[in-house]
Design a protein around this motif. Sequence first.
Motif, short mmCIF file in Angstrom:
data_model
loop_
_atom_site.label_atom_id
_atom_site.label_comp_id
_atom_site.label_asym_id
_atom_site.label_seq_id
_atom_site.Cartn_x
_atom_site.Cartn_y
_atom_site.Cartn_z
N CYS A 1 -35.24 -85.71 111.02
CA CYS A 1 -35.45 -86.99 111.72
C CYS A 1 -36.83 -87.04 112.36
N GLY A 2 -37.28 -85.92 112.93
CA GLY A 2 -38.63 -85.87 113.53
C GLY A 2 -39.69 -86.10 112.48
N ASP A 3 -39.55 -85.48 111.32
CA ASP A 3 -40.52 -85.67 110.23
C ASP A 3 -40.53 -87.11 109.77
N ARG A 4 -39.35 -87.73 109.66
CA ARG A 4 -39.25 -89.12 109.22
C ARG A 4 -39.94 -90.05 110.23
N ALA A 5 -39.73 -89.79 111.53
CA ALA A 5 -40.36 -90.63 112.56
C ALA A 5 -41.88 -90.46 112.55
N ARG A 6 -42.37 -89.23 112.41
CA ARG A 6 -43.82 -89.01 112.35
C ARG A 6 -44.43 -89.66 111.11
#
Length: 197
Positions: free
Chosen positions: A180-185
């Motif tokens: 999820c963090g990678d997707r948001a970044r």
Amino acid sequence: MEEIASVETGLPPAPGAQRYLSLALANSSVALPGGHSVDLLGSPAAANEWLSERDLAPAGTDLREMCAGQLRVLREQVRALFASRAAGLPALPAAVSALNDALTRVPSAPLLHWDDTTGPYRAAPHPTTQVVEHALATLAADAADLLTGPDAERLTACGSSPCNRFLLRHGRRHWCSTRCGDRARAARAYTRRRAAD
């Protein structure tokens, strides 16, 4: 304990879900990219498996749809309370009532039993109808403890769309998983590139 969620959703448990059963309950319905979702309580068999993995029901308990439905209803009320707390908004009175109803539905103490061979002992009654009530009370108590305890300030919703999971924030982290963090970044980087063009 959380391996099933990991396999079915491709996500590890959200931070705090291994410590708080109510957080695991709230995250038992997961929105995934592409409009997909996974409901770990979607059927009586799945609900029974979820409960037994967390020692909230004996393995092989024959849950009916009504019992699985009660668990899903409590999940939605817990999610509403967590969302209110995370957003700093007043709680819905119906969600508070539902949690309190689950808390008061079962006796708070194990009952006295007497076995002719071994003598007296205390145990909570567990016919199938009461298994779910005890599980609901345990989950409701856990949610109340989380909402009123020191970790309540760390409760937040995952900051990556479309994820709908809750977590206990560590530092500035607002994502339930690395994915999820990678997707948001990646979404922020894409937005910056489009704005630059």
